[in-house]
Motif scaffolding. Structure first.
Motif, mmCIF file in Angstrom:
data_model
loop_
_atom_site.group_PDB
_atom_site.id
_atom_site.type_symbol
_atom_site.label_atom_id
_atom_site.label_comp_id
_atom_site.label_asym_id
_atom_site.label_seq_id
_atom_site.Cartn_x
_atom_site.Cartn_y
_atom_site.Cartn_z
ATOM 1 N N ASP A 33 -74.060 -16.592 -17.864
ATOM 2 C CA ASP A 33 -73.490 -17.834 -17.342
ATOM 3 C C ASP A 33 -74.581 -18.874 -17.126
ATOM 4 O O ASP A 33 -75.588 -18.592 -16.466
ATOM 5 C CB ASP A 33 -72.776 -17.580 -16.006
ATOM 6 C CG ASP A 33 -71.392 -16.977 -16.211
ATOM 7 O OD1 ASP A 33 -70.750 -17.332 -17.210
ATOM 8 O OD2 ASP A 33 -70.973 -16.166 -15.380
ATOM 9 N N HIS A 34 -74.406 -20.043 -17.729
ATOM 10 C CA HIS A 34 -75.260 -21.194 -17.470
ATOM 11 C C HIS A 34 -74.338 -22.331 -17.052
ATOM 12 O O HIS A 34 -73.422 -22.696 -17.804
ATOM 13 C CB HIS A 34 -76.047 -21.608 -18.717
ATOM 14 C CG HIS A 34 -77.066 -20.609 -19.141
ATOM 15 N ND1 HIS A 34 -78.313 -20.510 -18.559
ATOM 16 C CD2 HIS A 34 -77.043 -19.660 -20.104
ATOM 17 C CE1 HIS A 34 -79.008 -19.547 -19.142
ATOM 18 N NE2 HIS A 34 -78.248 -19.011 -20.091
ATOM 19 N N ILE A 48 -80.336 -25.110 -22.494
ATOM 20 C CA ILE A 48 -81.097 -23.879 -22.293
ATOM 21 C C ILE A 48 -82.574 -24.269 -22.227
ATOM 22 O O ILE A 48 -83.082 -24.962 -23.121
ATOM 23 C CB ILE A 48 -80.881 -22.875 -23.439
ATOM 24 C CG1 ILE A 48 -79.386 -22.516 -23.567
ATOM 25 C CG2 ILE A 48 -81.728 -21.628 -23.230
ATOM 26 C CD1 ILE A 48 -78.825 -21.782 -22.395
ATOM 27 N N GLU A 49 -83.247 -23.854 -21.171
ATOM 28 C CA GLU A 49 -84.649 -24.203 -20.980
ATOM 29 C C GLU A 49 -85.499 -22.945 -20.892
ATOM 30 O O GLU A 49 -85.028 -21.891 -20.468
ATOM 31 C CB GLU A 49 -84.826 -25.036 -19.703
ATOM 32 C CG GLU A 49 -84.124 -26.379 -19.762
ATOM 33 C CD GLU A 49 -84.355 -27.217 -18.515
ATOM 34 O OE1 GLU A 49 -84.931 -28.315 -18.640
ATOM 35 O OE2 GLU A 49 -83.955 -26.744 -17.426
ATOM 36 N N GLU A 50 -86.758 -23.080 -21.290
ATOM 37 C CA GLU A 50 -87.741 -22.023 -21.139
ATOM 38 C C GLU A 50 -88.830 -22.502 -20.187
ATOM 39 O O GLU A 50 -89.275 -23.661 -20.273
ATOM 40 C CB GLU A 50 -88.366 -21.648 -22.488
ATOM 41 C CG GLU A 50 -87.472 -20.826 -23.380
ATOM 42 C CD GLU A 50 -88.196 -20.356 -24.633
ATOM 43 O OE1 GLU A 50 -89.226 -20.981 -24.988
ATOM 44 O OE2 GLU A 50 -87.747 -19.384 -25.258
ATOM 45 N N ALA A 51 -89.251 -21.629 -19.299
ATOM 46 C CA ALA A 51 -90.301 -21.993 -18.349
ATOM 47 C C ALA A 51 -91.561 -22.394 -19.105
ATOM 48 O O ALA A 51 -92.031 -21.679 -19.992
ATOM 49 C CB ALA A 51 -90.598 -20.816 -17.421
ATOM 50 N N GLY A 52 -92.058 -23.551 -18.762
ATOM 51 C CA GLY A 52 -93.302 -24.014 -19.350
ATOM 52 C C GLY A 52 -93.161 -24.819 -20.619
ATOM 53 O O GLY A 52 -94.087 -25.528 -21.020
ATOM 54 N N SER A 53 -91.984 -24.722 -21.286
ATOM 55 C CA SER A 53 -91.832 -25.467 -22.542
ATOM 56 C C SER A 53 -90.646 -26.423 -22.537
ATOM 57 O O SER A 53 -90.456 -27.169 -23.492
ATOM 58 C CB SER A 53 -91.698 -24.502 -23.719
ATOM 59 O OG SER A 53 -90.487 -23.767 -23.637
ATOM 60 N N HIS A 75 -81.164 -18.750 -29.211
ATOM 61 C CA HIS A 75 -80.817 -19.807 -28.262
ATOM 62 C C HIS A 75 -79.516 -20.519 -28.640
ATOM 63 O O HIS A 75 -78.715 -20.862 -27.763
ATOM 64 C CB HIS A 75 -81.948 -20.829 -28.169
ATOM 65 C CG HIS A 75 -83.237 -20.278 -27.637
ATOM 66 N ND1 HIS A 75 -83.306 -19.554 -26.462
ATOM 67 C CD2 HIS A 75 -84.504 -20.330 -28.117
ATOM 68 C CE1 HIS A 75 -84.552 -19.201 -26.238
ATOM 69 N NE2 HIS A 75 -85.298 -19.646 -27.226
ATOM 70 N N ALA A 76 -79.311 -20.762 -29.933
ATOM 71 C CA ALA A 76 -78.107 -21.469 -30.365
ATOM 72 C C ALA A 76 -76.858 -20.664 -30.027
ATOM 73 O O ALA A 76 -75.887 -21.197 -29.487
ATOM 74 C CB ALA A 76 -78.174 -21.760 -31.861
ATOM 75 N N THR A 94 -72.048 -19.661 -24.184
ATOM 76 C CA THR A 94 -71.989 -20.069 -22.781
ATOM 77 C C THR A 94 -70.985 -21.197 -22.593
ATOM 78 O O THR A 94 -70.173 -21.187 -21.658
ATOM 79 C CB THR A 94 -73.378 -20.533 -22.295
ATOM 80 O OG1 THR A 94 -74.254 -19.405 -22.254
ATOM 81 C CG2 THR A 94 -73.295 -21.159 -20.918
ATOM 82 N N ALA A 95 -71.027 -22.188 -23.485
ATOM 83 C CA ALA A 95 -70.099 -23.310 -23.400
ATOM 84 C C ALA A 95 -68.660 -22.851 -23.604
ATOM 85 O O ALA A 95 -67.739 -23.311 -22.910
ATOM 86 C CB ALA A 95 -70.477 -24.374 -24.437
ATOM 87 N N LEU A 96 -68.438 -21.932 -24.528
ATOM 88 C CA LEU A 96 -67.084 -21.427 -24.775
ATOM 89 C C LEU A 96 -66.567 -20.619 -23.589
ATOM 90 O O LEU A 96 -65.383 -20.691 -23.252
ATOM 91 C CB LEU A 96 -67.069 -20.578 -26.044
ATOM 92 C CG LEU A 96 -67.316 -21.336 -27.353
ATOM 93 C CD1 LEU A 96 -67.445 -20.363 -28.517
ATOM 94 C CD2 LEU A 96 -66.198 -22.334 -27.617
ATOM 95 N N ARG A 97 -67.444 -19.868 -22.956
ATOM 96 C CA ARG A 97 -67.037 -19.116 -21.768
ATOM 97 C C ARG A 97 -66.630 -20.076 -20.650
ATOM 98 O O ARG A 97 -65.632 -19.864 -19.956
ATOM 99 C CB ARG A 97 -68.174 -18.214 -21.315
ATOM 100 C CG ARG A 97 -67.860 -17.339 -20.108
ATOM 101 C CD ARG A 97 -69.087 -16.509 -19.739
ATOM 102 N NE ARG A 97 -68.919 -15.811 -18.480
ATOM 103 C CZ ARG A 97 -68.473 -14.570 -18.360
ATOM 104 N NH1 ARG A 97 -68.130 -13.886 -19.437
ATOM 105 N NH2 ARG A 97 -68.356 -13.996 -17.172
#
Length: 256
Positions: free
Chosen positions: A118-119, A162-167, A198-199, A205-208
């Motif tokens: 979940d996001h 969607i994010e990654e720590a540091g990037s 990621h895609a 996530t969006a569909l959920r």
């Protein structure tokens, strides 16, 4: 044989989900123009009745005048709702055909979304726009126009990053929940972060999220030659419903 009722519904959903600043009609031809954003979906003529093919030459010229006033090249978006006589006119006058697009649908209840992380969608449009421009690698000059378009969406919209720590942001998508339908738009993965899942993560996530709000069917538009994206959507469970493409006079060039 093409189910034109389904095409009409999906076309209407698309217009609501990606709203143009100016909408006018010439018969059943919907003329969409948006000064602040160059998207062809926002700057095109969309014929919506296969039987409406009277006075084609005069009407094409009228719409050309409107597009010149906006500083946009005249583009026709030809779905199965466009009259065959219009395509014949374009063929006879050397109009090129480009950017064939597949419209795909899926029954959300048939998709495996239970294991999806979940996001929550982000609330700030400006933050989403910044992330989307970065992930797509687009010109930041598009920010005001894209912000205006997204702010004009009337159905419920979910902005996912969607994010990654540091990037920072690595994937973005827009999901528009419209009654029992969920539209997926603007999916992108940052060029240095592809093939890492990621895609798929951001789409599912969006569909959920949409399923939790009562959406029963999902749909999207993807360029037919985008093999990677088509493969992803098919693996999720989407199947093609119809196609559309664009037509443009030979002396003009298409925009973004």
């Amino acid at each position: 044989m093409q189910d034109l009722a389904s095409v009409r519904r999906l076309e209407a959903l698309g217009f609501r989900a990606w709203p143009a600043a100016s909408i006018q009609y010439d018969g059943s031809w919907q003329v969409r123009l948006t000064a602040g954003h160059p998207s062809k979906r926002l700057n095109s003529v969309n014929p919506l009745d296969p039987s409406d093919h009277r006075d084609i030459e005069k009407r094409v010229e009228r719409t050309a005048q409107r597009f010149r006033a906006y500083g946009r090249p005249l583009v026709f978006r030809q779905s199965p709702l466009a009259p065959p006589q219009l395509d014949a006119y374009f063929d006879a006058h050397g109009w090129r055909r480009f950017d064939e697009t597949r419209v795909m649908t899926a029954e959300i209840g048939h998709l495996d979304l239970d294991a999806v992380l979940d996001h929550l969608p982000i609330r700030e449009i400006g933050r989403y726009v910044d992330a989307s421009i970065q992930v797509h690698g687009r010109d930041r000059a598009l920010k005001p126009g894209l912000t205006e378009v997204l702010s004009s969406i009337r159905p419920e919209a979910g902005f996912f990053v969607i994010e990654e720590a540091g990037s920072g942001p690595v994937a973005t998508v827009l999901c528009v929940h419209d009654n029992d339908m969920a539209g997926i738009f603007e999916l992108a993965t940052r060029s240095d972060s592809r093939r890492k899942g990621h895609a798929r993560e951001v789409v599912t996530t969006a569909l959920r999220w949409a399923r939790m709000r009562g959406a029963e069917k999902a749909w999207l538009q993807v360029e037919a030659d985008n093999v990677a994206a088509v493969s992803l959507y098919e693996s999720v469970g989407f199947r093609e419903t119809y196609r559309y493409d664009y037509r443009q006079a030979p002396e003009t060039a298409d925009g973004d």
